[in-house]
Scaffold this motif. Structure first.
Motif, short mmCIF file in Angstrom:
data_model
loop_
_atom_site.label_atom_id
_atom_site.label_comp_id
_atom_site.label_asym_id
_atom_site.label_seq_id
_atom_site.Cartn_x
_atom_site.Cartn_y
_atom_site.Cartn_z
N ASP A 1 11.91 27.03 -56.18
CA ASP A 1 10.50 26.58 -56.32
C ASP A 1 9.88 27.67 -57.77
N LEU A 2 9.64 27.14 -58.72
CA LEU A 2 9.28 27.75 -59.90
C LEU A 2 7.90 27.33 -60.13
N THR A 3 6.69 28.12 -60.31
CA THR A 3 5.31 27.76 -60.60
C THR A 3 4.74 28.57 -61.60
N VAL A 4 4.10 28.18 -62.63
CA VAL A 4 3.15 29.03 -63.55
C VAL A 4 2.00 28.75 -63.25
N GLU A 5 0.92 29.79 -63.22
CA GLU A 5 -0.38 29.67 -63.18
C GLU A 5 -1.10 30.61 -63.81
N ARG A 6 -1.55 30.27 -65.24
CA ARG A 6 -2.18 31.17 -66.09
C ARG A 6 -1.13 32.20 -66.71
N ASN A 7 -1.13 33.32 -66.32
CA ASN A 7 -0.04 34.04 -66.62
C ASN A 7 0.69 34.66 -65.45
N VAL B 1 4.06 34.25 -62.98
CA VAL B 1 4.94 33.33 -62.52
C VAL B 1 5.53 33.34 -61.06
N SER B 2 5.70 32.44 -60.31
CA SER B 2 5.95 32.60 -58.95
C SER B 2 7.35 31.92 -58.81
N VAL B 3 8.34 32.81 -58.29
CA VAL B 3 9.56 32.15 -58.02
C VAL B 3 10.04 32.37 -56.42
N GLU C 1 26.15 39.59 -42.40
CA GLU C 1 25.38 40.93 -43.32
C GLU C 1 24.67 40.02 -44.51
N ARG C 2 24.89 38.71 -44.80
CA ARG C 2 24.30 38.26 -45.79
C ARG C 2 22.84 37.88 -45.47
N PRO C 3 21.78 38.18 -46.53
CA PRO C 3 20.55 37.85 -46.27
C PRO C 3 20.40 36.43 -46.51
N TYR C 4 19.73 35.58 -45.71
CA TYR C 4 19.05 34.23 -45.91
C TYR C 4 17.87 34.11 -45.51
N GLY C 5 17.17 33.03 -45.66
CA GLY C 5 15.81 32.84 -45.57
C GLY C 5 15.06 32.53 -46.93
N GLU C 6 13.88 33.09 -46.95
CA GLU C 6 13.06 32.81 -48.28
C GLU C 6 12.97 34.19 -49.04
N PHE C 7 13.14 34.10 -50.38
CA PHE C 7 13.01 35.18 -50.87
C PHE C 7 11.82 34.86 -52.18
N ALA C 8 11.02 35.92 -52.68
CA ALA C 8 9.99 35.64 -53.41
C ALA C 8 9.82 36.85 -54.47
N ARG C 9 9.47 36.25 -55.56
CA ARG C 9 9.16 37.27 -56.74
C ARG C 9 7.87 36.65 -57.60
N GLN C 10 7.17 37.55 -58.03
CA GLN C 10 5.97 37.07 -58.88
C GLN C 10 5.88 37.93 -60.15
N LEU C 11 5.88 37.46 -61.44
CA LEU C 11 5.86 38.17 -62.58
C LEU C 11 4.57 37.88 -63.24
N PHE C 12 3.77 39.03 -63.60
CA PHE C 12 2.71 38.77 -64.40
C PHE C 12 2.96 39.08 -65.88
N LEU C 13 2.74 38.11 -66.77
CA LEU C 13 3.04 37.83 -68.05
C LEU C 13 2.01 38.50 -68.93
N GLY C 14 2.17 39.36 -69.89
CA GLY C 14 1.32 39.88 -70.77
C GLY C 14 0.46 38.71 -71.76
N ASP C 15 -0.51 39.02 -72.36
CA ASP C 15 -1.07 37.97 -73.20
C ASP C 15 -0.31 37.46 -74.41
N ASN C 16 0.61 38.27 -74.78
CA ASN C 16 1.49 38.16 -75.85
C ASN C 16 2.60 37.03 -75.77
N LEU C 17 2.72 36.60 -74.23
CA LEU C 17 3.77 35.48 -74.04
C LEU C 17 3.08 34.16 -73.76
N ASP C 18 3.80 33.09 -74.32
CA ASP C 18 3.40 31.68 -73.97
C ASP C 18 3.97 31.17 -72.91
#
Length: 172
Positions: free
Chosen positions: A56-62, A64-66, A84-101
Protein backbone atom coordinates in the motif's frame (compact mmCIF):
# COMPACT_ATOMS: atom_id res chain seq x y z
CA UNK A 1 17.51 23.14 -0.32
CA UNK A 2 15.78 20.39 1.67
CA UNK A 3 15.88 17.03 -0.05
CA UNK A 4 14.34 14.64 2.44
CA UNK A 5 13.60 15.80 5.93
CA UNK A 6 15.02 13.78 8.79
CA UNK A 7 12.40 12.55 11.25
CA UNK A 8 14.19 12.12 14.59
CA UNK A 9 11.16 10.50 16.25
CA UNK A 10 10.93 7.80 13.57
CA UNK A 11 14.64 7.11 13.94
CA UNK A 12 14.22 6.92 17.74
CA UNK A 13 11.33 4.45 17.31
CA UNK A 14 13.39 2.39 14.88
CA UNK A 15 16.40 2.24 17.20
CA UNK A 16 14.24 1.42 20.24
CA UNK A 17 12.46 -1.36 18.35
CA UNK A 18 15.76 -2.77 17.12
CA UNK A 19 17.31 -2.66 20.60
CA UNK A 20 14.30 -4.07 22.45
CA UNK A 21 13.58 -6.84 19.94
CA UNK A 22 16.75 -8.83 20.66
CA UNK A 23 15.73 -12.48 20.47
CA UNK A 24 12.28 -11.53 19.20
CA UNK A 25 11.17 -10.78 15.66
CA UNK A 26 13.60 -8.64 13.68
CA UNK A 27 13.15 -5.02 12.67
CA UNK A 28 9.79 -4.17 11.06
CA UNK A 29 10.99 -1.51 8.66
CA UNK A 30 12.16 -1.59 5.07
CA UNK A 31 15.80 -0.76 4.36
CA UNK A 32 15.99 2.24 2.06
CA UNK A 33 18.37 3.98 -0.33
CA UNK A 34 17.59 7.48 -1.63
CA UNK A 35 19.50 9.45 -4.24
CA UNK A 36 19.12 12.31 -6.68
CA UNK A 37 19.69 11.65 -10.36
CA UNK A 38 19.31 14.75 -12.51
CA UNK A 39 15.86 16.26 -11.97
CA UNK A 40 14.40 13.36 -10.02
CA UNK A 41 14.78 11.51 -6.75
CA UNK A 42 14.98 7.74 -6.71
CA UNK A 43 14.04 5.88 -3.56
CA UNK A 44 14.65 2.15 -3.30
CA UNK A 45 12.92 0.14 -0.56
CA UNK A 46 13.70 -3.53 0.04
CA UNK A 47 10.53 -5.63 0.07
CA UNK A 48 11.74 -9.18 -0.61
CA UNK A 49 9.04 -11.81 -0.86
CA UNK A 50 6.23 -9.24 -0.89
CA UNK A 51 3.72 -9.44 -3.73
CA UNK A 52 2.86 -6.13 -5.45
CA UNK A 53 -0.79 -6.45 -4.37
CA UNK A 54 0.38 -6.55 -0.73
CA UNK A 55 2.02 -3.09 -0.95
CA UNK A 56 0.00 0.00 0.00
CA UNK A 57 1.51 3.29 -1.14
CA UNK A 58 -0.18 6.58 -0.25
CA UNK A 59 0.77 10.23 -0.61
CA UNK A 60 -0.74 12.98 1.50
CA UNK A 61 0.73 16.43 0.98
CA UNK A 62 4.46 15.85 1.45
CA UNK A 63 4.24 12.53 3.32
CA UNK A 64 4.68 9.23 1.48
CA UNK A 65 3.52 6.17 3.45
CA UNK A 66 4.52 2.66 2.43
CA UNK A 67 3.01 -0.45 4.03
CA UNK A 68 3.87 -3.98 2.95
CA UNK A 69 2.62 -7.32 4.21
CA UNK A 70 4.46 -10.62 3.96
CA UNK A 71 2.85 -13.87 5.06
CA UNK A 72 4.81 -16.91 6.18
CA UNK A 73 5.33 -19.63 3.55
CA UNK A 74 4.20 -22.41 5.87
CA UNK A 75 0.84 -24.12 5.55
CA UNK A 76 -1.33 -25.91 8.03
CA UNK A 77 0.30 -29.18 9.03
CA UNK A 78 3.89 -28.05 8.23
CA UNK A 79 6.49 -28.78 10.88
CA UNK A 80 8.55 -25.61 11.40
CA UNK A 81 12.22 -26.44 11.87
CA UNK A 82 13.68 -22.91 11.64
CA UNK A 83 11.81 -19.63 11.20
CA UNK A 84 14.13 -16.61 10.98
CA UNK A 85 12.36 -14.71 8.21
CA UNK A 86 10.43 -11.65 9.37
CA UNK A 87 6.82 -11.51 8.28
CA UNK A 88 3.82 -9.43 9.11
CA UNK A 89 3.36 -5.75 8.32
CA UNK A 90 6.25 -3.44 7.51
CA UNK A 91 5.89 0.33 7.33
CA UNK A 92 7.90 3.37 6.35
CA UNK A 93 7.06 7.08 6.12
CA UNK A 94 9.02 9.54 4.03
CA UNK A 95 8.76 13.27 4.55
CA UNK A 96 9.42 15.05 1.26
CA UNK A 97 10.94 18.50 1.05
CA UNK A 98 9.12 21.36 -0.66
CA UNK A 99 11.44 21.04 -3.65
CA UNK A 100 9.87 17.71 -4.70
CA UNK A 101 6.63 17.13 -6.65
CA UNK A 102 4.68 14.30 -4.94
CA UNK A 103 1.93 14.53 -7.60
CA UNK A 104 4.38 13.34 -10.25
CA UNK A 105 5.58 10.35 -8.23
CA UNK A 106 5.65 6.91 -9.87
CA UNK A 107 6.25 3.49 -8.29
CA UNK A 108 7.39 0.12 -9.57
CA UNK A 109 8.45 -3.16 -8.01
CA UNK A 110 10.92 -5.68 -9.39
CA UNK A 111 13.18 -8.32 -7.83
CA UNK A 112 12.07 -7.51 -4.27
CA UNK A 113 12.76 -3.77 -4.58
CA UNK A 114 10.09 -1.06 -4.58
CA UNK A 115 11.34 1.93 -6.61
CA UNK A 116 9.77 5.35 -6.12
CA UNK A 117 10.61 8.07 -8.65
CA UNK A 118 9.79 11.61 -7.52
CA UNK A 119 10.48 14.57 -9.84
CA UNK A 120 11.98 17.82 -8.61
CA UNK A 121 9.32 20.55 -8.73
CA UNK A 122 9.57 23.08 -11.55
CA UNK A 123 10.00 25.96 -9.08
CA UNK A 124 13.09 24.25 -7.59
CA UNK A 125 14.88 23.53 -10.85
CA UNK A 126 17.84 25.77 -11.67
CA UNK A 127 17.02 28.41 -14.28
CA UNK A 128 19.03 31.00 -16.13
CA UNK A 129 18.35 34.63 -15.29
CA UNK A 130 19.14 37.17 -18.01
CA UNK A 131 20.86 40.31 -16.83
CA UNK A 132 20.01 43.79 -18.07
CA UNK A 133 22.53 46.56 -18.68
CA UNK A 134 23.11 49.02 -15.86
CA UNK A 135 24.50 51.71 -18.17
CA UNK A 136 22.68 55.05 -18.25
CA UNK A 137 22.78 57.96 -20.67
CA UNK A 138 25.43 60.63 -20.24
CA UNK A 139 24.62 64.29 -19.63
CA UNK A 140 26.09 65.28 -23.03
CA UNK A 141 23.27 63.70 -25.00
CA UNK A 142 25.18 60.69 -26.39
CA UNK A 143 23.06 57.65 -27.29
CA UNK A 144 23.48 54.74 -24.88
CA UNK A 145 22.06 51.28 -24.64
CA UNK A 146 18.80 50.68 -22.76
CA UNK A 147 17.80 47.75 -20.59
CA UNK A 148 18.59 44.98 -23.03
CA UNK A 149 20.77 46.95 -25.41
CA UNK A 150 20.73 46.98 -29.18
CA UNK A 151 21.50 43.23 -29.27
CA UNK A 152 17.86 42.32 -28.72
CA UNK A 153 16.52 45.23 -30.80
CA UNK A 154 14.99 46.80 -27.70
CA UNK A 155 14.70 50.41 -26.62
CA UNK A 156 17.55 52.88 -27.08
CA UNK A 157 17.55 55.98 -24.91
CA UNK A 158 19.14 59.31 -25.65
CA UNK A 159 20.16 62.16 -23.44
CA UNK A 160 18.26 62.34 -20.18
CA UNK A 161 15.62 59.77 -21.23
CA UNK A 162 17.30 56.95 -19.30
CA UNK A 163 15.09 54.14 -18.03
CA UNK A 164 14.89 53.56 -14.31
CA UNK A 165 15.49 50.05 -12.96
CA UNK A 166 11.74 49.64 -12.44
CA UNK A 167 11.00 50.50 -16.10
CA UNK A 168 13.53 48.05 -17.56
CA UNK A 169 12.18 44.68 -18.68
CA UNK A 170 13.83 41.59 -17.26
CA UNK A 171 13.58 37.94 -18.12
CA UNK A 172 13.30 35.44 -15.29
Amino acid sequence: MTLLRFDPFRELDRLAEQTLSVGARALRTMPMEALRRGNQFLIYLDVPGVHPEDIDLTVERNVVSVRARRAPARREGDEVIIDERPYGEFARQLFLGDNLDPDGMTADTANGVLTLTIPVSEASKPRRVELGSSETGSSTGDATSGATGDRAGATTTTGSETASAADRPSTV
